[in-house]
Design a protein around this motif. Structure first.
Motif, short mmCIF file in Angstrom:
data_model
loop_
_atom_site.label_atom_id
_atom_site.label_comp_id
_atom_site.label_asym_id
_atom_site.label_seq_id
_atom_site.Cartn_x
_atom_site.Cartn_y
_atom_site.Cartn_z
N ASP A 106 -49.69 16.80 -15.18
CA ASP A 106 -49.21 15.87 -14.12
C ASP A 106 -50.58 14.73 -14.02
O ASP A 106 -51.38 14.98 -15.55
CB ASP A 106 -49.70 16.59 -12.68
CG ASP A 106 -48.46 17.09 -12.12
OD1 ASP A 106 -47.42 16.57 -13.06
OD2 ASP A 106 -48.55 17.66 -10.71
N SER A 107 -49.94 13.40 -14.59
CA SER A 107 -50.55 12.27 -13.91
C SER A 107 -51.37 12.20 -12.65
O SER A 107 -51.64 13.16 -12.31
CB SER A 107 -49.72 11.29 -13.72
OG SER A 107 -49.14 11.33 -12.63
N LEU A 108 -52.78 11.70 -13.50
CA LEU A 108 -53.99 11.70 -12.57
C LEU A 108 -53.34 11.13 -11.22
O LEU A 108 -53.78 11.65 -9.82
CB LEU A 108 -54.96 10.97 -13.00
CG LEU A 108 -56.11 11.21 -13.71
CD1 LEU A 108 -56.60 10.83 -14.63
CD2 LEU A 108 -56.60 12.78 -13.24
N ALA A 109 -52.50 10.02 -10.85
CA ALA A 109 -51.86 9.66 -10.13
C ALA A 109 -51.09 10.36 -8.87
O ALA A 109 -50.87 10.81 -7.99
CB ALA A 109 -50.71 8.31 -10.44
N ASP A 110 -50.65 11.56 -9.60
CA ASP A 110 -50.10 12.62 -9.53
C ASP A 110 -50.52 13.21 -8.62
O ASP A 110 -50.67 14.60 -7.72
CB ASP A 110 -48.71 13.15 -10.01
CG ASP A 110 -47.44 12.52 -10.41
OD1 ASP A 110 -47.17 11.54 -9.56
OD2 ASP A 110 -47.02 12.93 -11.81
N VAL A 111 -51.58 13.56 -9.05
CA VAL A 111 -52.73 14.59 -8.73
C VAL A 111 -53.30 14.07 -7.72
O VAL A 111 -53.72 14.47 -6.80
CB VAL A 111 -53.91 15.33 -10.05
CG1 VAL A 111 -55.18 15.86 -9.49
CG2 VAL A 111 -53.12 15.91 -10.79
N VAL A 112 -53.48 12.72 -7.06
CA VAL A 112 -53.90 12.64 -6.28
C VAL A 112 -53.99 12.27 -5.25
O VAL A 112 -53.52 12.73 -4.43
CB VAL A 112 -54.57 11.17 -5.91
CG1 VAL A 112 -54.99 10.11 -5.11
CG2 VAL A 112 -55.70 10.35 -6.95
#
Length: 301
Positions: A106-112
């Motif tokens: 997952d991208s960091l944006a998705d993680v956030v």
């Protein structure tokens, strides 16, 4: 805990294995056998009836149902559905999950975004399950306490420090104890009119249970903040405040998810006490702000 169970924790069962790991100390040996089975072979267990799983593990149907409930499912049917979903995920070849909804790619944006959602759900679950009668009784005891001792180890110790810092700033006497020896030696000094609070997600942390027991036996009002309302710590608690347990995962275990819900309970306690003691709390809080104000001002160059 058996070697088989330890090996399961490193395997592909992900969030279910993490949940089993957290709860294993509070399980009976027969419940551990059920937990080992579902974590090691979710596909196989998903195909079994409650009777079949009981026979496979050499336990009873009642034990299977109790294990399902301890793992956070209303009943065996719900656990079976979750196992089927986990088996399907493993067979699909999707990237392994780090939390319930987060994969390693997952991208960091998705993680956030996903973590923010999980935090919101953790808080909502805790708020929905919090017994306001128990909360009110704990607030009453704290507001009138001569002294408050708070016990917590590890991540729960950070929450204990947060609560005592808040109480100190409104003029109350409070101490946080993460050293088990100091906790017990201070607990023997407590008496009627004092409050002792134990913070433990599992409810089975001996270093937290022991000082609460001592405080209880010496007449202090005792409070347990725990994710397990039927855990050992509650037998020494006059009041039990339950936190959410439903969102523990492999890389987001109790040390993270429980702290979120514990901090909500701590804030509820603090605000309740501040309301009850407003006439003294307000000037004390103002004085503490004033004492620290110079540290927040820019230093002229």
């Amino acid at each position: 805990m058996t070697q088989d169970m330890k090996e399961i924790f490193g395997g592909p069962a992900g969030s279910l294995a993490a949940k089993v790991r957290t709860l294993a100390p509070s399980m009976t040996r027969s419940m551990q056998r059920v937990a080992e089975a579902v974590a090691s072979d979710p596909a196989g267990c998903a195909a079994l009836t409650v009777t079949g799983l009981a026979e496979l593990t050499g336990t009873s149907e009642a034990t299977v149902v109790r294990t399902a409930r301890l793992l956070g499912y209303p009943g065996y049917r719900d656990l079976r559905l979750a196992l089927a979903g986990l088996a399907a995920q493993q067979q699909s070849g999707r990237a392994p999950a780090i939390t319930t909804d987060i994969a390693v790619d997952d991208s960091l944006a998705d993680v956030v975004a996903k973590l923010a959602y999980e935090e919101q759900q953790t808080l909502a679950d805790t708020a929905a399950g919090l017994d306001t009668a128990q909360l009110g009784a704990a607030v009453t005891a704290l507001a009138g306490a001569r002294r408050t001792d708070v016990y917590g180890i590890g991540a729960s110790g950070l929450v204990a420090q947060d609560l005592t810092q808040k109480l100190l700033r409104i003029g109350l006497i409070a101490h946080a104890h993460s050293d088990p020896h100091l906790a017990v030696t201070n607990a023997v000094q407590l008496r009627s009119g004092d409050v002792a609070i134990a913070i433990t997600h599992s409810g089975s942390t001996g270093d937290v249970i022991e000082p609460l027991r001592v405080a209880f036996e010496h007449g202090a009002t005792t409070v347990a903040i725990t994710g397990r309302p039927d855990s050992p710590v509650t037998q020494y608690a006059d009041h039990v405040l339950t936190t959410s347990t439903s969102r523990e995962t492999e890389l987001r275990p109790a040390a993270m998810s429980s702290r979120t819900s514990q901090l909500l309970v701590v804030d509820c306690l603090f605000v309740g006490v501040a309301q009850r003691t407003y006439e003294s709390a307000a000037p004390a809080l103002a004085a503490s702000y004033e004492a620290l104000a110079h540290r927040h001002r820019s230093t002229p160059r």
